[in-house]
Design an enzyme around this catalytic site. Structure first.
Site, PDB file in Angstrom:
ATOM      1  CB  CYS A   2      -0.884   0.028   1.228  1.00 52.62           C
ATOM      2  SG  CYS A   2      -2.025  -1.338   1.303  1.00 52.62           S
ATOM      3  NE  ARG A  29       4.909   1.443  -1.101  1.00 49.98           N
ATOM      4  CZ  ARG A  29       5.597   1.586   0.015  1.00 49.98           C
ATOM      5  NH1 ARG A  29       6.749   2.209  -0.001  1.00 49.98           N
ATOM      6  NH2 ARG A  29       5.147   1.122   1.165  1.00 49.98           N
ATOM      7  CD1 TRP A  76       0.264  -6.239  -2.737  1.00 48.82           C
ATOM      8  CD2 TRP A  76      -0.028  -6.755  -0.584  1.00 48.82           C
ATOM      9  NE1 TRP A  76       0.761  -7.506  -2.533  1.00 48.82           N
ATOM     10  CE2 TRP A  76       0.593  -7.845  -1.225  1.00 48.82           C
ATOM     11  CE3 TRP A  76      -0.311  -6.860   0.773  1.00 48.82           C
ATOM     12  CZ2 TRP A  76       0.936  -9.012  -0.557  1.00 48.82           C
ATOM     13  CZ3 TRP A  76       0.027  -8.029   1.440  1.00 48.82           C
ATOM     14  CH2 TRP A  76       0.648  -9.086   0.781  1.00 48.82           C
ATOM     15  CG  ASN A 102       0.083   2.716   3.462  1.00 48.49           C
ATOM     16  OD1 ASN A 102      -0.843   2.649   2.670  1.00 48.49           O
ATOM     17  ND2 ASN A 102       1.274   3.204   3.148  1.00 48.49           N
ATOM     18  N   GLY A 103      -1.064  -0.267   6.530  1.00 50.67           N
ATOM     19  CA  GLY A 103      -0.896  -0.977   7.805  1.00 50.67           C
ATOM     20  C   GLY A 103      -2.122  -1.804   8.124  1.00 50.67           C
ATOM     21  CD  GLU A 483      17.454 -14.394  -3.646  1.00 51.31           C
ATOM     22  OE1 GLU A 483      16.737 -14.647  -2.671  1.00 51.31           O
ATOM     23  OE2 GLU A 483      17.222 -13.451  -4.422  1.00 51.31           O
ATOM     24  CE  LYS A 487      14.894 -13.365  -6.461  1.00 51.97           C
ATOM     25  NZ  LYS A 487      14.940 -12.245  -5.662  1.00 51.97           N
ATOM     26  CD  GLU A 490      10.673 -12.882  -5.273  1.00 48.50           C
ATOM     27  OE1 GLU A 490      10.453 -12.050  -4.389  1.00 48.50           O
ATOM     28  OE2 GLU A 490      11.765 -12.940  -5.866  1.00 48.50           O
ATOM     29  CG  HIS A 506      17.793 -37.819   4.820  1.00 46.61           C
ATOM     30  ND1 HIS A 506      18.101 -39.053   5.335  1.00 46.61           N
ATOM     31  CD2 HIS A 506      18.970 -37.159   4.690  1.00 46.61           C
ATOM     32  CE1 HIS A 506      19.409 -39.135   5.522  1.00 46.61           C
ATOM     33  NE2 HIS A 506      19.967 -37.999   5.129  1.00 46.61           N
ATOM     34  CE  LYS A 606      12.434  -3.556  -4.826  1.00 47.77           C
ATOM     35  NZ  LYS A 606      13.157  -4.819  -5.072  1.00 47.77           N
TER      36      LYS A 606
HETATM   37  C1  G6P Z   1       9.189  -8.543  -0.272  1.00 42.86           C
HETATM   38  C2  G6P Z   1       9.818  -8.574  -1.650  1.00 42.86           C
HETATM   39  C3  G6P Z   1      11.030  -9.484  -1.629  1.00 42.86           C
HETATM   40  C4  G6P Z   1      12.008  -8.997  -0.555  1.00 42.86           C
HETATM   41  C5  G6P Z   1      11.343  -8.963   0.825  1.00 42.86           C
HETATM   42  C6  G6P Z   1      12.216  -8.281   1.861  1.00 42.86           C
HETATM   43  O1  G6P Z   1       8.601  -9.762   0.014  1.00 42.86           O
HETATM   44  O2  G6P Z   1       8.886  -9.022  -2.606  1.00 42.86           O
HETATM   45  O3  G6P Z   1      11.662  -9.428  -2.895  1.00 42.86           O
HETATM   46  O4  G6P Z   1      13.112  -9.843  -0.520  1.00 42.86           O
HETATM   47  O5  G6P Z   1      10.133  -8.201   0.746  1.00 42.86           O
HETATM   48  O6  G6P Z   1      12.369  -6.940   1.487  1.00 42.86           O
HETATM   49  P1  G6P Z   1      13.464  -5.967   2.077  1.00 42.86           P
HETATM   50  O7  G6P Z   1      13.119  -4.631   1.493  1.00 42.86           O
HETATM   51  O8  G6P Z   1      13.299  -6.005   3.563  1.00 42.86           O
HETATM   52  O9  G6P Z   1      14.786  -6.466   1.643  1.00 42.86           O
END
Ligand code: G6P
Length: 611
Positions: A2, A29, A76, A102-103, A483, A487, A490, A506, A606
């Site tokens: 948001c 965002r 959002w 927001n929040g 990681e 990716k 996502e 296992h 974001k």
């Molecule tokens: C969101 C984003 C991720 C990111 C995570 C942590 O979930 O979609 O890509 O890694 O937040 O974000 P930060 O800004 O704390 O690194």
């Protein structure tokens, strides 16, 4: 996630254009609906649309909307689905006020229940409408600030709000509790802006006020009046901060993600240049003092930032011989972690606004630990709340899916480990010339990976139709594979599970057949032959394998011909960087082949400002 934006011009003008610009700046965002509201001739007017800001823009242009002041929001979804009713602004039943938020209001159900018993009818499922209805209920005798104070006192949770009321046609009211909200005054025009994100304010010369701890602002043409959470007038000085503008250009790349992947040779060389003096071979971290007594270290973060922490935690422990662990911020904060004043808690966050990371940081501070933020956004909440802050200087990252921030986090954290070795252990790190040689070669090595983009793209196209993947690696290649799997999830919406290669036998190996390919990360010399053995077990069960392997390990071709060859002779400490870049390209091209919306994937944000 948001985003809040608001605009009060010094001289009367149409606020709609500025509000739309603000919303566009907040788009990166991640959001799923947008709306705005303003006042015209003493009446509240509001407009909302599900989907992109462009849908809202079409609507207001079609209706030739003109408003004297404006509040605008990207939502959002948290409470309630993706509908126009649930989009912000939310109004009270008599349409006397409009509010954006927001929040999360944790006790919204109780308040809603009480208001319904008083005969209020709700049109949305949101916690935001509960604030609007409660505020309208509390409002009496043209005394807006006291009614706002009474309303906010009843809310539990962390939030930022902005609202307008028809009885105050030239004012916006705003408040924030544990959620960012900035009031910015343009030095040239005296126009006043409100935003939950400094990136939406980067267009002009601004003086800023950050609202904290339930403070309230009343903003009208050129005038900002501030109150504390009890409604008493307070004074706060403006902070003159030069905000760096978030690059809005893809510089010829099809997506921000691809541009940011290709930014990495430069962003990495920036990290190294800023922290490492190649003349003296010294690591210089000016922001950090008083770390000499540190006896144990905790790294906390979410998503990609957590992976960076996990990856470097074992490097810290090995390099410093200091007990180090990494934890997911949203888990850490509900434990009762043992922290002392000689504990160092490192909060890693690209945005510096992730609610769980900030909550974990506050917990660490309350327990007396020293806190250090590693972030990519100056003046973010992390910057303001951590005892010490290290700026990643990766440059603005626009794509929701984090790429260059991750590799800058690793490089910065590695340099920080060396800095601690210098300062805590008194070791002359300058003698480690091989380390510095490799450090300085990183940009070139990443360029070498980027040059393989066509090969990586051809593998992406070959594998793009599978619906499930395993990502495996051992030692430092395990967090690297986590990681990489993130990716893919996502941006392609493909199920990708990361496993330590040795753990596959296992349980998960039961799933292996020709329908589930494995992406194998072999960038760890120490465990190369063991990972190879694990791959033979997969091959024996007809599992397809795409390997990311060092060039010297030609034996890999005995089990698969699908190999992305990467740099040899790189110490394990550094391998995560080139292997991650290759995996970023792989995920990008798979998502592209599947026709996904890469920069703003569905459901993701974001900056995740809710817990
Ligand atoms: C969101 C984003 C991720 C990111 C995570 C942590 O979930 O979609 O890509 O890694 O937040 O974000 P930060 O800004 O704390 O690194």
């Amino acid at each position: 996630m948001c985003g809040i934006f608001g605009y009060v011009a010094h001289k009367k003008t149409n606020a709609v254009e500025e509000c739309l610009k603000g919303l566009q700046a907040l788009e990166y965002r991640g959001y799923d609906s947008a709306g705005l509201a303003g006042i015209k001739q003493g009446k509240i007017h509001f407009y909302k649309r599900v989907g992109k800001v462009r849908n809202l823009k079409e609507l207001v242009f079609e209706e030739e909307v003109a408003l004297e002041i404006g509040i605008a929001h990207t939502r959002w979804a948290t409470h309630g689905g993706l509908t126009e009713q649930n989009a912000h602004p939310q109004l009270d039943s008599s349409h006397s006020l409009a509010l954006i938020h927001n929040g999360i209001i944790e006790n919204y159900q109780e308040i809603r229940f009480n208001l319904m018993n008083l005969g209020k009818e709700f049109v949305s499922e949101t916690d935001t409408e509960v604030i609007s209805q409660l505020l309208a209920y509390e409002y009496t005798d043209f005394a807006f600030i006291p009614s706002l104070v009474r309303t906010l006192e009843q809310l539990e949770g962390s939030f930022a709000i902005a609202c307008i009321h028809k009885d105050f046609p030239d004012a916006i009211f705003a408040s924030a509790r544990d959620c960012p909200l900035i009031i910015a005054k343009c030095k040239k025009t005296d126009d006043i802006f409100i935003s939950s994100d400094a990136n939406a304010l980067s267009r002009q010369d601004m003086e800023l006020i950050f609202l904290h701890d339930g403070e309230i602002a009343q903003i009208s043409a050129g005038i900002i009046t501030l109150y504390d959470k009890k409604g008493l007038i307070i004074q706060k000085a403006f902070e003159s901060i030069s905000l760096c503008s978030k690059s809005s250009s893809k510089e010829g790349f099809e997506h921000f993600m691809l541009k940011e992947i290709f930014d990495q040779p430069l962003s990495l060389s920036q990290v190294i240049k800023n922290r490492f003096d190649s003349h003296t071979a010294k690591v210089q971290i000016h922001e950090c003092k008083d770390l000499g007594q540190i006896e144990h270290i905790r790294l906390i973060g979410c998503g990609t930032s957590y992976h960076a922490g996990l990856l470097v935690s074992s490097i810290f422990e090995e390099m410093l011989q200091i007990e180090t662990s990494a934890e997911i911020a949203s888990e850490f904060r509900y434990k009762d972690p043992i922290l002392r004043k000689n504990s160092l808690v490192i909060a890693i966050s690209q945005s510096g606004e992730t609610a769980d990371t900030l909550a974990a940081l506050r917990l660490a501070k309350s327990k007396g630990a020293k806190t250090l933020g590693f972030g990519n956004v100056m003046h973010s909440s992390l910057f303001r709340e951590a005892d010490l802050f290290i700026d990643l200087k990766a440059g603005p990252e626009v794509s929701v899916c984090s790429t260059k921030a991750f590799t800058s986090q690793i490089a910065s954290l590695l340099l920080f480990a060396l800095y601690l070795k210098q300062t805590i252990k008194g070791v002359d790190v300058a003698l480690d010339t091989t380390f510095f040689h490799h450090l300085e070669s990183l940009s070139g090595i990443v360029t070498d990976v980027l040059q393989q983009k066509d090969l990586i793209r051809s593998f992406a196209e070959k594998y793009a139709d599978y619906e499930n993947f395993f990502f495996i690696g051992r030692n430092l290649m395990y967090p690297t594979s986590m990681e990489a799997a993130l990716k893919l999830k996502e941006i392609s919406y493909i199920n990708a599970t990361a496993y330590p290669a040795g753990e596959l036998k296992h349980g998960p190996i039961a799933l292996i057949d020709e329908t589930i390919p494995t992406i194998a990360f072999l960038g760890n010399e120490k465990t190369l032959s063991k990972t190879f053995s694990n791959l033979t077990e997969i091959q024996a069960r007809k599992g397809k394998i795409l390997a990311l392997s060092p060039r010297h390990f030609t034996k890999i071709t005995t089990i698969t011909n699908d190999v992305i060859w990467l740099q040899n002779d790189l110490p394990d400490f550094f391998s995560a960087i080139p292997y991650s870049v290759a995996a970023q390209l792989l995920a990008y091209y798979i998502a592209k082949k599947r026709g996904k919306e890469i920069d703003q994937p569905r459901n993701l944000a974001k900056a995740v400002t809710v817990e």
